[in-house]
Write a protein that holds these residues in place. Structure first.
Motif, short mmCIF file in Angstrom:
data_model
loop_
_atom_site.label_atom_id
_atom_site.label_comp_id
_atom_site.label_asym_id
_atom_site.label_seq_id
_atom_site.Cartn_x
_atom_site.Cartn_y
_atom_site.Cartn_z
N ALA A 25 0.19 -1.27 0.06
CA ALA A 25 -0.06 -0.24 -0.55
C ALA A 25 0.92 1.28 -0.07
N PRO A 26 1.27 1.46 -1.13
CA PRO A 26 2.44 2.87 -1.48
C PRO A 26 1.69 4.20 -0.50
N ASN A 27 0.54 4.44 -0.61
CA ASN A 27 -0.33 5.38 -0.04
C ASN A 27 -0.55 4.95 1.22
N ASP A 28 -0.51 4.33 1.76
CA ASP A 28 -0.36 4.08 3.64
C ASP A 28 0.41 5.35 4.08
N TYR A 29 -0.25 6.48 4.69
CA TYR A 29 0.51 7.54 5.44
C TYR A 29 0.87 6.45 6.77
N SER A 30 0.09 5.31 7.52
CA SER A 30 0.59 5.62 8.72
C SER A 30 1.76 4.35 8.74
N ALA A 31 1.90 3.78 7.31
CA ALA A 31 3.45 3.36 7.43
C ALA A 31 4.06 3.84 7.22
N LYS A 44 19.33 6.35 10.80
CA LYS A 44 19.26 7.70 10.13
C LYS A 44 18.45 7.92 9.68
N TYR A 45 18.89 9.59 10.59
CA TYR A 45 18.40 10.25 10.65
C TYR A 45 17.68 11.17 9.10
N LYS A 46 18.76 10.79 7.92
CA LYS A 46 18.83 11.79 7.08
C LYS A 46 16.86 11.20 6.08
N GLU A 47 17.68 9.76 5.94
CA GLU A 47 15.83 8.64 5.56
C GLU A 47 14.70 9.25 5.93
N ALA A 48 14.64 9.28 7.34
CA ALA A 48 13.95 9.32 7.67
C ALA A 48 13.22 10.83 7.47
N ALA A 49 14.08 11.91 7.57
CA ALA A 49 13.90 13.20 6.92
C ALA A 49 12.65 12.91 5.79
N ILE A 50 13.17 12.26 5.09
CA ILE A 50 12.85 12.59 3.43
C ILE A 50 11.23 12.29 3.31
N ILE A 51 11.44 10.91 4.36
CA ILE A 51 9.25 9.95 4.18
C ILE A 51 8.80 10.89 4.59
N TYR A 52 9.37 12.00 6.53
CA TYR A 52 8.31 13.04 6.90
C TYR A 52 7.92 14.78 5.34
N LYS A 53 9.10 14.87 4.86
CA LYS A 53 9.23 15.54 4.27
C LYS A 53 8.17 15.17 3.24
N ASN A 54 8.16 13.79 2.19
CA ASN A 54 7.32 13.51 1.40
C ASN A 54 5.89 13.77 1.45
#
Length: 229
Positions: A25-31, A44-54
């Motif tokens: 489910a690519p659009n599942d924001y909870s996941a 892995k803060y940079k990877e996490a930041a990219i997801i939060y930004k998206n």
């Protein structure tokens, strides 16, 4: 399953679960939020930041994403952008304690210690006995030269939860007061090898130097120089 694994501190396994969930489910924001959260736990803060930004590009008023994004940015030393997002979040929820704590931390890093302390005091009206909040307050007080007040907070925290990070902060405060034997006792109590870094050996060297043990001081300064590289 991923959430359960996080509770068990099996964060790599949890990451795999959330990644698999997003494949389904690519659009599942909870996941997506949970994947970013576990990436933060894995530092892995940079990877996490990219997801939060998206996530924020599509759901700009998600307070959890805003706060966690600010935390990741701060962990990457991007304090200016982190502070911007703290302020964005606080416009939405002015009494959000997590955002106030994050803002206080950013202001502390900018050297705005009084302003940082104001944020932390506001957060303390909402939540009590928060270790991160109290530790950050103590760091602000120490930066303002209020060493006795800072020590009271460090001692209070250490009575509740023995922590190597807190021991180091207390040792640093004791050095500022010229209490080198007491500081050395704190440093000796630190077990975490990851904390035995440049700052650790430098502080230890300073203690030995002022206590007249120059051989031990040189040994620790050498260790700090090797780490500095």
């Amino acid at each position: 399953k991923g959430l359960c694994l996080m509770e068990l501190n099996k964060n790599e396994k949890a990451r795999e679960c959330f990644e698999e969930c997003i494949k389904i489910a690519p659009n599942d924001y909870s996941a997506q939020l949970n994947l970013a959260l576990v990436l933060g736990k894995l530092e892995k803060y940079k990877e996490a930041a990219i997801i939060y930004k998206n996530i924020l590009n599509k759901i700009p008023h998600n307070i959890i994403a805003i706060n966690n994004y600010a935390s990741c940015l701060a962990a990457c030393d991007e304090f200016d952008t982190a502070l911007t997002y703290c302020n964005i979040g606080l416009k939405i929820d002015p009494s959000n304690p997590d955002l106030l704590i994050n803002k206080g931390y950013c202001l502390y890093k900018y050297g705005q210690f009084n302003n940082a302390l104001e944020c932390l005091n506001e957060a303390e009206k909402i939540i009590k006995d928060d270790i991160i909040l109290t530790n950050n307050k103590a760091l602000c007080l120490m930066a303002l030269g209020k060493f006795d007040d800072a020590l009271k907070l460090f001692d209070m925290l250490l009575e509740k939860k023995w922590s190597d990070d807190l021991l180091f902060n207390k040792a640093n405060c004791l050095v500022k007061k010229g209490m080198y034997s007491e500081a050395l006792a704190c440093l000796t109590g630190i077990k975490d090898e990851n904390l035995k870094n440049f700052d650790f050996y430098t502080l230890k060297g300073i203690c030995f130097e002022h206590l007249g043990n120059h051989e031990a001081a040189v040994e620790n300064f050498n260790k700090s120089l090797i780490i500095a590289g």
